[in-house]
Design a protein around this motif. Structure first.
Motif, PDB file in Angstrom:
ATOM      1  N   GLY A 138       0.820  -1.205   0.000  1.00  0.00           N
ATOM      2  CA  GLY A 138       0.000   0.000   0.000  1.00  0.00           C
ATOM      3  C   GLY A 138       0.853   1.254   0.000  1.00  0.00           C
ATOM      4  O   GLY A 138       0.570   2.219  -0.725  1.00  0.00           O
ATOM      5  N   GLN A 139       1.912   1.246   0.810  1.00  0.00           N
ATOM      6  CA  GLN A 139       2.808   2.404   0.845  1.00  0.00           C
ATOM      7  C   GLN A 139       3.540   2.572  -0.481  1.00  0.00           C
ATOM      8  O   GLN A 139       3.718   3.702  -0.968  1.00  0.00           O
ATOM      9  N   LEU A 140       3.959   1.468  -1.071  1.00  0.00           N
ATOM     10  CA  LEU A 140       4.664   1.547  -2.352  1.00  0.00           C
ATOM     11  C   LEU A 140       3.754   2.083  -3.443  1.00  0.00           C
ATOM     12  O   LEU A 140       4.139   2.979  -4.213  1.00  0.00           O
ATOM     13  N   ASP A 141       2.533   1.561  -3.519  1.00  0.00           N
ATOM     14  CA  ASP A 141       1.615   2.038  -4.555  1.00  0.00           C
ATOM     15  C   ASP A 141       1.251   3.504  -4.347  1.00  0.00           C
ATOM     16  O   ASP A 141       1.106   4.261  -5.319  1.00  0.00           O
ATOM     17  N   ALA A 142       1.106   3.915  -3.090  1.00  0.00           N
ATOM     18  CA  ALA A 142       0.824   5.330  -2.826  1.00  0.00           C
ATOM     19  C   ALA A 142       1.974   6.209  -3.305  1.00  0.00           C
ATOM     20  O   ALA A 142       1.760   7.315  -3.811  1.00  0.00           O
ATOM     21  N   THR A 143       3.191   5.708  -3.180  1.00  0.00           N
ATOM     22  CA  THR A 143       4.362   6.457  -3.637  1.00  0.00           C
ATOM     23  C   THR A 143       4.456   6.460  -5.165  1.00  0.00           C
ATOM     24  O   THR A 143       4.748   7.489  -5.786  1.00  0.00           O
ATOM     25  N   LEU A 144       4.185   5.322  -5.783  1.00  0.00           N
ATOM     26  CA  LEU A 144       4.277   5.227  -7.245  1.00  0.00           C
ATOM     27  C   LEU A 144       3.178   6.014  -7.943  1.00  0.00           C
ATOM     28  O   LEU A 144       3.310   6.354  -9.129  1.00  0.00           O
ATOM     29  N   ALA A 145       2.102   6.313  -7.229  1.00  0.00           N
ATOM     30  CA  ALA A 145       0.986   7.039  -7.857  1.00  0.00           C
ATOM     31  C   ALA A 145       1.399   8.414  -8.369  1.00  0.00           C
ATOM     32  O   ALA A 145       0.796   8.940  -9.312  1.00  0.00           O
ATOM     33  N   SER A 146       2.430   8.996  -7.782  1.00  0.00           N
ATOM     34  CA  SER A 146       2.872  10.335  -8.198  1.00  0.00           C
ATOM     35  C   SER A 146       3.995  10.289  -9.231  1.00  0.00           C
ATOM     36  O   SER A 146       4.520  11.338  -9.621  1.00  0.00           O
ATOM     37  N   PHE A 147       4.342   9.078  -9.693  1.00  0.00           N
ATOM     38  CA  PHE A 147       5.425   8.948 -10.667  1.00  0.00           C
ATOM     39  C   PHE A 147       4.853   8.746 -12.061  1.00  0.00           C
ATOM     40  O   PHE A 147       3.948   7.930 -12.260  1.00  0.00           O
ATOM     41  N   GLN A 148       5.389   9.469 -13.008  1.00  0.00           N
ATOM     42  CA  GLN A 148       4.966   9.333 -14.399  1.00  0.00           C
ATOM     43  C   GLN A 148       6.194   9.177 -15.284  1.00  0.00           C
ATOM     44  O   GLN A 148       7.260   9.737 -15.004  1.00  0.00           O
ATOM     45  N   HIS A 149       6.037   8.409 -16.350  1.00  0.00           N
ATOM     46  CA  HIS A 149       7.147   8.186 -17.286  1.00  0.00           C
ATOM     47  C   HIS A 149       6.566   7.840 -18.649  1.00  0.00           C
ATOM     48  O   HIS A 149       5.535   7.149 -18.747  1.00  0.00           O
ATOM     49  N   LYS A 150       7.221   8.297 -19.691  1.00  0.00           N
ATOM     50  CA  LYS A 150       6.704   8.083 -21.037  1.00  0.00           C
ATOM     51  C   LYS A 150       6.669   6.605 -21.428  1.00  0.00           C
ATOM     52  O   LYS A 150       5.910   6.219 -22.328  1.00  0.00           O
ATOM     53  N   ALA A 151       7.468   5.758 -20.766  1.00  0.00           N
ATOM     54  CA  ALA A 151       7.502   4.335 -21.103  1.00  0.00           C
ATOM     55  C   ALA A 151       6.630   3.494 -20.179  1.00  0.00           C
ATOM     56  O   ALA A 151       6.637   2.272 -20.277  1.00  0.00           O
ATOM     57  N   ALA A 152       5.864   4.137 -19.282  1.00  0.00           N
ATOM     58  CA  ALA A 152       5.101   3.380 -18.285  1.00  0.00           C
ATOM     59  C   ALA A 152       3.961   2.574 -18.907  1.00  0.00           C
ATOM     60  O   ALA A 152       3.668   1.462 -18.468  1.00  0.00           O
ATOM     61  N   ASP A 153       3.326   3.119 -19.935  1.00  0.00           N
ATOM     62  CA  ASP A 153       2.143   2.479 -20.505  1.00  0.00           C
ATOM     63  C   ASP A 153       2.555   1.505 -21.611  1.00  0.00           C
ATOM     64  O   ASP A 153       2.332   1.743 -22.791  1.00  0.00           O
ATOM     65  N   HIS A 154       3.139   0.385 -21.199  1.00  0.00           N
ATOM     66  CA  HIS A 154       3.575  -0.624 -22.163  1.00  0.00           C
ATOM     67  C   HIS A 154       2.834  -1.925 -21.910  1.00  0.00           C
ATOM     68  O   HIS A 154       2.366  -2.183 -20.798  1.00  0.00           O
ATOM     69  N   HIS A 155       2.723  -2.731 -22.948  1.00  0.00           N
ATOM     70  CA  HIS A 155       1.986  -3.987 -22.817  1.00  0.00           C
ATOM     71  C   HIS A 155       2.850  -5.039 -22.141  1.00  0.00           C
ATOM     72  O   HIS A 155       3.994  -5.270 -22.515  1.00  0.00           O
ATOM     73  N   LEU A 156       2.291  -5.679 -21.129  1.00  0.00           N
ATOM     74  CA  LEU A 156       2.982  -6.736 -20.397  1.00  0.00           C
ATOM     75  C   LEU A 156       1.999  -7.881 -20.214  1.00  0.00           C
ATOM     76  O   LEU A 156       0.919  -7.698 -19.646  1.00  0.00           O
ATOM     77  N   LEU A 157       2.354  -9.049 -20.673  1.00  0.00           N
ATOM     78  CA  LEU A 157       1.437 -10.185 -20.598  1.00  0.00           C
ATOM     79  C   LEU A 157       1.130 -10.572 -19.154  1.00  0.00           C
ATOM     80  O   LEU A 157       0.044 -11.077 -18.857  1.00  0.00           O
TER      81      LEU A 157
END
Length: 340
Positions: A138-157
């Protein structure tokens, strides 16, 4: 040319660069000399580097991994270290000239801090441990919520939201399992995916499994390491909890570990009722994903089958235990609803 249904990252074996060559690179670019010890990995070539200055993890990415994807993973580690320094994540060690990634003909090379501890896969599961996992995630996801990157939206099986794409890989499943998996994938496509698409999306870890989490063997409820950020992607945060939950199913009583896991996550990173309602079906989706990809990859790479299949017994037992997702969802909603 026919496109590989699993994608190049899952279809190609890890690189196999001789250890002396990697040692030379570590000495030249990080000024570290010592002994290299190979570590198992699904896609990359990893070693523990023991030196007089301590131990480190030397990671050589699969050459099929695009450079922006490696940068994305590295930048996310830097973001977590800056914004949640108490979380036990690996720290990125720059090269002598300040680069966090060293490009080589065989893949991107990185050096990370070595985290001590025992993998949770070798420790007894308990409600207290499930609670510690939920809090950390929960703490990790709360921290990652404020991170953005142009390569984040990639397809992963491996990403649960892509479960429909597993269909071409089901041929290698055992005969008694394939009809169940096929039926569930149809259910996912028609019932779960449309509802999931309405839930919050953010960057997620994607692989909070017991082999990627370390704990103090003297105090197993104290997590000492969160490893392997290679499955990070832009997805739904409830999928991250579903991944963790899929490895914490007590076949005798699925609620025994899932309630403390979910309530701890909810305290650290509050969930909506709609997310919790979807959670049991998403757990099943992760179990189906693990069983399908593992079976396909083990058939393709029999030499690495013991590593690839390491989570199959737990996943099969979990799938057999989750026969009533609606009732489980009701229990989880009640437990989270009682929190102040």
């Amino acid at each position: 040319m026919t496109q590989d249904p699993a994608g190049s990252l899952l279809s190609l074996p890890p690189p196999q660069v001789p250890a002396p060559a990697l040692a030379t690179l570590a000495a030249a670019h990080w000024g570290l000399s010592g002994s290299l010890h190979p570590l198992t990995s699904e896609r990359d070539q990893n070693h523990r580097l023991d030196t007089s200055d301590g131990s480190f993890t030397l990671k050589l990415a699969n050459p099929a991994e695009p450079a922006p994807l490696t940068a994305f993973q590295t930048d996310a580690l830097l973001h977590v270290a800056l914004n949640a320094p108490d979380l036990p994540t690996p720290r990125v060690i720059p090269t002598r000239d300040g680069h966090t990634i060293l490009s080589t003909p065989d893949g991107a090379l990185r050096l990370l801090t070595w985290l001590p501890g025992t993998p949770l896969a070798h420790l007894r599961r308990s409600p207290a441990l499930a609670q510690a996992i939920g809090t950390a995630l929960g703490q990790l996801d709360a921290t990652l919520a404020s991170f953005q990157h142009k390569a984040a939206d990639h397809h992963l099986l491996w990403d649960i939201q892509n479960a429909r794409d597993l269909a071409p890989l089901t041929a290698t499943l055992p005969g008694d399992l394939k009809p169940r998996v096929t039926a569930f994938l149809d259910h996912f496509a028609t019932q779960i995916a449309p509802a999931l698409a309405q839930r919050p999306r953010q960057l997620i870890h994607g692989d909070f499994n017991p082999h990627n989490l370390l704990a103090d063997p003297v105090d197993p409820t104290t997590l000492t390491g969160i490893l392997d950020f290679g499955d990070m992607t832009l997805s739904h945060r409830i999928c991250d909890l579903a991944v963790a939950a899929s490895y914490l199913i007590d076949p005798a009583d699925p609620t025994a570990l899932l309630i403390p896991l979910t309530t701890a996550y909810h305290r650290a990173n509050p969930l909506t009722a709609q997310e919790i309602h979807l959670l049991p079906d998403l757990i099943i989706a992760r179990l189906v994903t693990t069983l399908t990809i593992a079976s396909w990859r083990a058939a393709r790479y029999p030499g690495n089958a013991p590593y690839i299949l390491r989570n199959v017994p737990t996943s099969r037992a979990g799938l057999d235990a989750l026969t009533d997702p609606a009732t489980l969802a009701a229990h989880l909603l009640t437990a989270c609803g009682t929190l102040k």
